[in-house]
Each structure stands twice: as structure tokens, then as C-alpha cells.
Design a protein around this motif. Structure first.
Motif, PDB file in Angstrom:
ATOM      1  N   ASN A 112       0.568  -1.172  -0.111  1.00  0.00           N
ATOM      2  CA  ASN A 112      -0.003  -0.009  -0.017  1.00  0.00           C
ATOM      3  C   ASN A 112       0.903   1.353   0.068  1.00  0.00           C
ATOM      4  OD1 ASN A 112       0.600  -1.174   2.891  1.00  0.00           O
ATOM      5  ND2 ASN A 112      -0.258   0.849   3.486  1.00  0.00           N
ATOM      6  N   CYS A 168       0.652  -3.514  -5.915  1.00  0.00           N
ATOM      7  CA  CYS A 168       1.006  -2.454  -5.097  1.00  0.00           C
ATOM      8  C   CYS A 168       0.368  -1.337  -5.727  1.00  0.00           C
ATOM      9  CB  CYS A 168       2.376  -2.265  -5.168  1.00  0.00           C
ATOM     10  SG  CYS A 168       3.065  -1.549  -6.772  1.00  0.00           S
ATOM     11  N   THR A 169       0.016  -0.233  -5.056  1.00  0.00           N
ATOM     12  CA  THR A 169      -0.710   0.894  -5.565  1.00  0.00           C
ATOM     13  C   THR A 169       0.312   1.711  -6.371  1.00  0.00           C
ATOM     14  OG1 THR A 169       0.249   2.606  -3.896  1.00  0.00           O
ATOM     15  CG2 THR A 169      -1.921   1.160  -3.227  1.00  0.00           C
ATOM     16  N   ASP A 170      -0.230   2.511  -7.206  1.00  0.00           N
ATOM     17  CA  ASP A 170       0.689   3.283  -8.097  1.00  0.00           C
ATOM     18  C   ASP A 170       1.569   4.208  -7.558  1.00  0.00           C
ATOM     19  OD1 ASP A 170      -1.286   5.088  -7.610  1.00  0.00           O
ATOM     20  OD2 ASP A 170      -2.206   5.342  -9.575  1.00  0.00           O
ATOM     21  N   SER A 178      -4.319   1.730  -9.094  1.00  0.00           N
ATOM     22  CA  SER A 178      -4.511   3.025  -8.690  1.00  0.00           C
ATOM     23  C   SER A 178      -4.888   2.805  -7.319  1.00  0.00           C
ATOM     24  CB  SER A 178      -5.698   3.833  -9.469  1.00  0.00           C
ATOM     25  OG  SER A 178      -6.817   3.292  -9.315  1.00  0.00           O
ATOM     26  N   GLU A 179      -4.565   4.214  -6.545  1.00  0.00           N
ATOM     27  CA  GLU A 179      -4.850   4.049  -5.089  1.00  0.00           C
ATOM     28  C   GLU A 179      -6.469   4.007  -4.958  1.00  0.00           C
ATOM     29  OE1 GLU A 179      -3.266   5.201  -1.370  1.00  0.00           O
ATOM     30  OE2 GLU A 179      -2.414   5.349  -3.134  1.00  0.00           O
ATOM     31  N   PHE A 224      -7.197   0.226  -5.259  1.00  0.00           N
ATOM     32  CA  PHE A 224      -6.387  -0.820  -4.768  1.00  0.00           C
ATOM     33  C   PHE A 224      -7.141  -1.874  -3.968  1.00  0.00           C
ATOM     34  CE2 PHE A 224      -3.166  -1.937  -1.443  1.00  0.00           C
ATOM     35  CZ  PHE A 224      -2.484  -2.778  -2.332  1.00  0.00           C
ATOM     36  N   GLN A 225      -7.753  -1.487  -2.854  1.00  0.00           N
ATOM     37  CA  GLN A 225      -8.292  -2.273  -2.140  1.00  0.00           C
ATOM     38  C   GLN A 225      -9.227  -3.209  -2.514  1.00  0.00           C
ATOM     39  OE1 GLN A 225      -7.233  -2.642   1.502  1.00  0.00           O
ATOM     40  NE2 GLN A 225      -8.304  -4.327   0.921  1.00  0.00           N
TER      41      GLN A 225
END
Length: 276
Positions: free
Chosen positions: A111, A130-132, A190-191, A194-195
Motif C-alpha cells: 500500500n 501495489c498501488t501506483d 490506482s490508489e 487498490f483495496q
């Protein structure tokens, strides 16, 4: 009884997925001795929990993990410092060994920054996303210690010899897109997404036959360092073990009755073979 705030991780259970979340955001989720021991104990429990089909490792807040908690290093003579690192390394390596050997798929959900030992734990997981905005830094060179946390085992296997040497010797930071290009992560999201994407992947892993996933993990971990003859012999041993499991009899019956055509795990042989 300890309150939740006394713990350095939190374990969450949803839809067959267990998430181990590092909960020291004010310390950038640095791996304290307590965090490592709690993570190890959680992995031991999850190993024998038949309701869990997949394990996710992630951090709370904006950072995955900053690696070793340097604030715990004693300000004493060299022998005392060496004793501290010897003990912490035992904890760290035990966690990494469990991530590699546990017979369930493990997913690093990175994260944010993964630094030093945090990078090492992500490398030991079976899959990583992973997030960007995530970054990856070996860090050992910059703090004056030799590389650790399984980096000398996993990095050459994942990114190749030249890139492993470059990364460790130059200690540069990889952004998410370059980490994907090098194979450090499987996907970058993307953020905002992500989840939900982590949850989707984890549920897919948890829904698959865990005993077969365990056999795959064993062969990939061991097979990369075995001679061909040894590797294929162990493969056939796993095949024999898997066809003796009730899951195979169920799948074989489904395949023969063509009920598997609608299954998410099905292989459409007509399509693969061009209808022949």
C-alpha cells in the motif's frame, strides 16, 4: 487482557481470506521484535485454520513497512548491537520461512513504500500487487548493514542477477511502474481501486483448492534449485498425492459430465483445441 492498541498487527478474516495488517503507522510500520513475533504467531495459527484459503500481508496507513525498527537498536558496545541483530534476524527469517513454506497462497498488498526488510517480506510472498504510489528501496547500504531478509535468495530469482546487483549496490528507489517491469510485483493498481482489487484477487485465491496450491508452492520453491530429474520425480509424487484426494474424483466426474463448462476454473478444451 491486552487492548488492540498494544498489538503491532491486526488479523482480519473475510470470505476465506486472512489479512495480516501491520498497525504501526506512526512508526511507518517498522518491524519491531513484537511485530515480527505477532506475525509469526498469526501465520502459525492460520496454517492450521481450515477456514482460511489465502493470506494477505499489508500495512495500515501510507506505508507498507519501513523494515527493521532501528529505534530498538541498543546504544551500547558492538557485541550488544550484534546480539540484538542476531535475535531480530531469527524472528525476521522465521516469518519469511513461514511465508514461503505455508501451504496456502500469500499475497503482499503493498500500500506504500516497502523498505529493507519490508521489501524482503514482500519478495517472500507468492504474489505481490501495489498501488501506483508505492516505492521500493533496499536501504541496507544506506544504513550501514549488509543486505538481509532473504533478498540474496529472492532478488536474483525474481529480477535476475544483473538487476539484483545493480539494485543492491546502487540502493536506488524503484517506482511502482519500474517494479512491475522488473517483476517485483504482479500488478499495479490506482490508489482508488487498490483495496477492491486486492480483495478480488484474495477471494479468487481463497476459492481455489488449497491442497493443490500448497503442492504448487512446494514445487516452485524447491524446483528452481533442483536437478531436472529430481524436480520431475517430486512433481510426479505430488501428482500421485493429488489424484488420491477427494477433490480430484469430484473434478473428474464433473469434467466427464461436462458440468465443468460453466465453472470459473474450467478449461474449455473445444476452444483450446480449435473445436477438434
Amino acid at each position: 487482557m491486552s487492548s488492540n492498541s498494544d498489538h503491532h498487527i491486526r488479523v482480519e478474516h473475510t470470505d476465506g481470506v486472512a489479512t495480516i495488517r501491520f498497525t504501526r503507522p506512526s512508526k511507518h510500520n517498522a518491524a519491531s521484535g513484537q511485530l515480527l513475533l505477532e506475525t509469526l504467531e498469526a501465520l502459525y495459527r492460520l496454517e492450521s485454520d481450515d477456514s482460511v484459503g489465502a493470506i494477505v500481508l499489508t500495512g495500515e496507513g501510507a506505508v507498507f513497512s519501513a523494515g527493521f525498527d532501528l529505534e530498538e537498536v541498543p546504544m551500547g558496545p558492538a557485541s550488544e548491537i550484534q546480539s540484538h541483530f542476531r535475535l531480530k534476524a531469527l524472528y525476521y527469517h522465521a516469518v519469511i520461512h513461514m511465508l514461503a513454506r505455508i501451504e496456502k497462497p500469500t499475497l503482499a498488498a503493498i500500500n506504500g513504500p516497502a523498505v529493507g526488510g519490508g521489501l524482503g517480506m514482500s519478495l517472500a510472498c507468492d504474489l505481490a500487487v501495489c498501488t501506483d504510489r508505492a516505492t521500493f528501496l533496499p536501504a541496507w547500504m544506506s544504513i550501514g548493514i549488509a543486505n538481509d531478509a532473504s533478498s540474496s535468495f529472492y532478488l536474483p530469482r525474481i529480477v535476475g542477477y544483473r538487476r539484483a546487483m545493480e539494485w543492491l549496490l546502487t540502493n536506488r528507489t524503484l517506482a511502482a511502474d519500474e517494479a512491475y517491469e522488473w517483476g517485483v510485483v504482479n500488478r499495479v493498481f490506482s490508489e482508488a481501486d487498490f483495496q477492491s482489487r486486492v480483495d478480488e484477487i484474495a477471494r479468487q485465491l481463497a476459492a481455489a483448492p488449497t491442497h493443490l496450491q500448497g503442492l504448487v508452492k512446494n514445487r516452485i520453491q524447491e524446483g528452481s534449485s533442483e536437478a531436472l530429474e529430481s524436480c520431475t520425480e517430486h512433481e510426479v509424487q505430488n501428482v500421485i498425492a493429488s489424484v488420491g484426494h477427494p477433490h480430484f474424483a469430484e473434478r473428474l466426474a464433473m469434467f466427464r459430465s461436462k458440468e465443468m463448462r460453466s465453472s470459473a476454473l474450467a478449461v474449455d478444451l473445444d476452444a483450446v483445441c480449435g473445436g477438434q
